[in-house]
Design a protein around this motif. Structure first.
Motif, PDB file in Angstrom:
ATOM      1  N   LYS A  60      18.482  78.457  30.533  1.00  0.00           N
ATOM      2  CA  LYS A  60      18.409  79.863  30.139  1.00  0.00           C
ATOM      3  C   LYS A  60      18.795  80.849  31.243  1.00  0.00           C
ATOM      4  O   LYS A  60      19.106  81.997  30.965  1.00  0.00           O
ATOM      5  CB  LYS A  60      16.987  80.205  29.662  1.00  0.00           C
ATOM      6  CG  LYS A  60      16.583  79.494  28.392  1.00  0.00           C
ATOM      7  CD  LYS A  60      17.267  80.079  27.165  1.00  0.00           C
ATOM      8  CE  LYS A  60      16.842  79.354  25.891  1.00  0.00           C
ATOM      9  NZ  LYS A  60      17.879  79.362  24.850  1.00  0.00           N
ATOM     10  N   ASP A  61      18.737  80.433  32.497  1.00  0.00           N
ATOM     11  CA  ASP A  61      19.073  81.381  33.560  1.00  0.00           C
ATOM     12  C   ASP A  61      20.530  81.247  34.007  1.00  0.00           C
ATOM     13  O   ASP A  61      20.993  81.965  34.875  1.00  0.00           O
ATOM     14  CB  ASP A  61      18.134  81.188  34.771  1.00  0.00           C
ATOM     15  CG  ASP A  61      18.331  79.842  35.429  1.00  0.00           C
ATOM     16  OD1 ASP A  61      18.815  78.908  34.742  1.00  0.00           O
ATOM     17  OD2 ASP A  61      18.018  79.715  36.627  1.00  0.00           O
ATOM     18  N   THR A  62      21.266  80.313  33.398  1.00  0.00           N
ATOM     19  CA  THR A  62      22.633  80.059  33.834  1.00  0.00           C
ATOM     20  C   THR A  62      23.622  80.382  32.725  1.00  0.00           C
ATOM     21  O   THR A  62      23.392  80.056  31.555  1.00  0.00           O
ATOM     22  CB  THR A  62      22.787  78.576  34.238  1.00  0.00           C
ATOM     23  OG1 THR A  62      21.733  78.244  35.144  1.00  0.00           O
ATOM     24  CG2 THR A  62      24.121  78.326  34.907  1.00  0.00           C
TER      25      THR A  62
ATOM     26  N   LYS B 175      18.738  87.829  30.384  1.00  0.00           N
ATOM     27  CA  LYS B 175      18.066  87.294  31.571  1.00  0.00           C
ATOM     28  C   LYS B 175      18.799  86.122  32.218  1.00  0.00           C
ATOM     29  O   LYS B 175      18.169  85.199  32.726  1.00  0.00           O
ATOM     30  CB  LYS B 175      16.623  86.895  31.246  1.00  0.00           C
ATOM     31  CG  LYS B 175      15.787  88.080  30.788  1.00  0.00           C
ATOM     32  CD  LYS B 175      14.313  87.731  30.709  1.00  0.00           C
ATOM     33  CE  LYS B 175      13.485  88.916  30.282  1.00  0.00           C
ATOM     34  NZ  LYS B 175      13.834  89.399  28.921  1.00  0.00           N
ATOM     35  N   VAL B 176      20.120  86.138  32.165  1.00  0.00           N
ATOM     36  CA  VAL B 176      20.895  85.134  32.897  1.00  0.00           C
ATOM     37  C   VAL B 176      21.136  85.676  34.306  1.00  0.00           C
ATOM     38  O   VAL B 176      21.652  86.777  34.472  1.00  0.00           O
ATOM     39  CB  VAL B 176      22.243  84.849  32.201  1.00  0.00           C
ATOM     40  CG1 VAL B 176      23.213  84.161  33.146  1.00  0.00           C
ATOM     41  CG2 VAL B 176      22.015  83.988  30.973  1.00  0.00           C
ATOM     42  N   THR B 177      20.704  84.932  35.322  1.00  0.00           N
ATOM     43  CA  THR B 177      20.907  85.393  36.697  1.00  0.00           C
ATOM     44  C   THR B 177      22.008  84.614  37.398  1.00  0.00           C
ATOM     45  O   THR B 177      22.661  85.137  38.294  1.00  0.00           O
ATOM     46  CB  THR B 177      19.606  85.256  37.510  1.00  0.00           C
ATOM     47  OG1 THR B 177      19.097  83.933  37.326  1.00  0.00           O
ATOM     48  CG2 THR B 177      18.566  86.266  37.068  1.00  0.00           C
TER      49      THR B 177
END
Lengths: 173, 192
Positions: free
Chosen positions: B125-127, A142-144
């Protein structure tokens, strides 16, 4: 070569089991625990894979690439670049199956031992499906915000493609 | 980034098809390609479960640590931010080894597991972290020593010497990987 690649996996599994027996861990239970994690992992990446396969196949269906190629083919003629190799090079980072299919077409049309056949083989072997791998690996956790990952990956692909041209020319030209 | 690619692929596909009168094909595609995606998942499923089970044994027994110790001189240079005994390193080592041998189906579960371990100590967590990107560059460059499928297809099409492209592939892979890692290294250094 063939025997070597066939024996690697059985030997690897043998090594894993032997080492597990030696260290006296409960092999069967641990296997099931890991297998369960694998199942959950697939469950998590299913939407990512579906999304990518859907978009890439739709794109291939639209014949957009052929359209571009017809447009630039006069330039390629002047530069003496074989036309069939371009869609393969363009597709290589997006879809491994599609570039593989083009490679097979090239083998059928020109033969695998022709210059373009050897070039296609080198091209297929020298890089991986960058965009797919990127989407899959980052999607699974879930890394965007992928930062500079894509440009660097595509840069490596481009260098691989250029290298494939030059090296095939040196070796077989 | 992936977002942009995905959107462009779909927009280009549909708009171009409408303009070239190719609506029939694209219409069928929309209906069938979702199942192509599921078929790919189903193809992956057995090996993902099997290899995750096997690698769990290797992890618990400490075999995975042995792998990462062998490759440590290289890995510590590529991933300076990871501590020596980081769990991800064993999976990264296995992933690279599987890729080199042309065992793509085994490489993917190892790679996903490595990403999972890297994500555990990621603060945002999103990077993507630098280690993740280096790992992906290594992966997308596809460090393959024996391109098994290519050789098989050459053989099928009557090549006199199906394996002659191994050496050209290795050199091209090598150049591709080195350029990727070099650019990655330069960007990391500039960011510091």
């Amino acid at each position: 070569m063939n025997i070597l690649s066939k024996i690697v996996i059985p030997l690897f599994i043998l090594l894993i089991i032997f080492y597990g027996v030696k260290k006296k861990i409960n092999i069967y239970d641990v296997f099931l625990e890991g297998a369960k994690e694998g199942l959950i992992m697939v469950f998590h990446i299913t939407p990512t894979i579906l999304a990518m396969v859907f978009a890439v196949n739709l794109f291939l269906d639209s014949n957009f690439l052929e359209g571009i190629l017809n447009f630039i083919s006069p330039i390629l003629d002047i530069l003496n670049i074989p036309l069939n190799i371009i869609p393969m090079a363009l597709l290589r980072p997006i879809s491994g199956t599609a570039s593989m299919a083009i490679m097979n077409d090239i083998f059928i049309k020109f033969g695998p031992d022709s210059f373009i056949g050897r070039l296609a083989s080198t091209l297929q072997g020298c890089t991986d499906t960058t965009i797919y791998v990127l989407a899959l690996y980052f999607g699974s956790i879930k890394v965007t915000k992928t930062r500079y990952a894509l440009p660097v990956g595509l840069f490596a692909d481009l260098m691989g493609i250029i290298a494939a041209f030059i090296i095939t020319f040196i070796f077989f030209g | 980034m992936v977002n942009g690619i995905w959107v462009s692929l779909i927009l280009i596909a549909i708009i171009y098809s409408i303009f070239t009168g190719n609506i029939e094909t694209i219409n069928n595609g929309i209906l069938t390609h979702a199942s192509s995606g599921i078929n790919l998942v189903l193809d992956m499923l057995p090996l993902m479960i099997l290899w995750n089970g096997m690698m769990k044994i290797a992890e618990e027994s400490g075999l995975l640590d042995c792998f990462s110790k062998i490759l440590n001189p290289i890995l510590s240079k590529l991933f300076p931010k990871l501590p020596k005994n980081h769990k991800a390193l064993g999976y990264i080592a296995s992933n690279i080894a599987a890729n080199m041998l042309g065992l793509g189906s085994a490489a993917t579960p190892f790679g996903l597991k490595a990403m999972n371990e890297l994500q555990k100590d990621n603060l945002k967590k999103d990077t993507a972290t630098e280690s993740m990107i280096t790992f992906l560059v290594l992966n997308t460059a596809g460090v393959t020593l024996i391109p098994t499928t290519v050789i098989a297809l050459r053989l099928m099409n009557g090549s006199k010497n199906p394996t002659e492209i191994i050496i050209t592939s290795i050199i091209a892979t090598f150049i591709s990987s080195i350029s990727g890692l070099l650019l990655d290294y330069l960007i990391r250094r500039k960011n510091q």
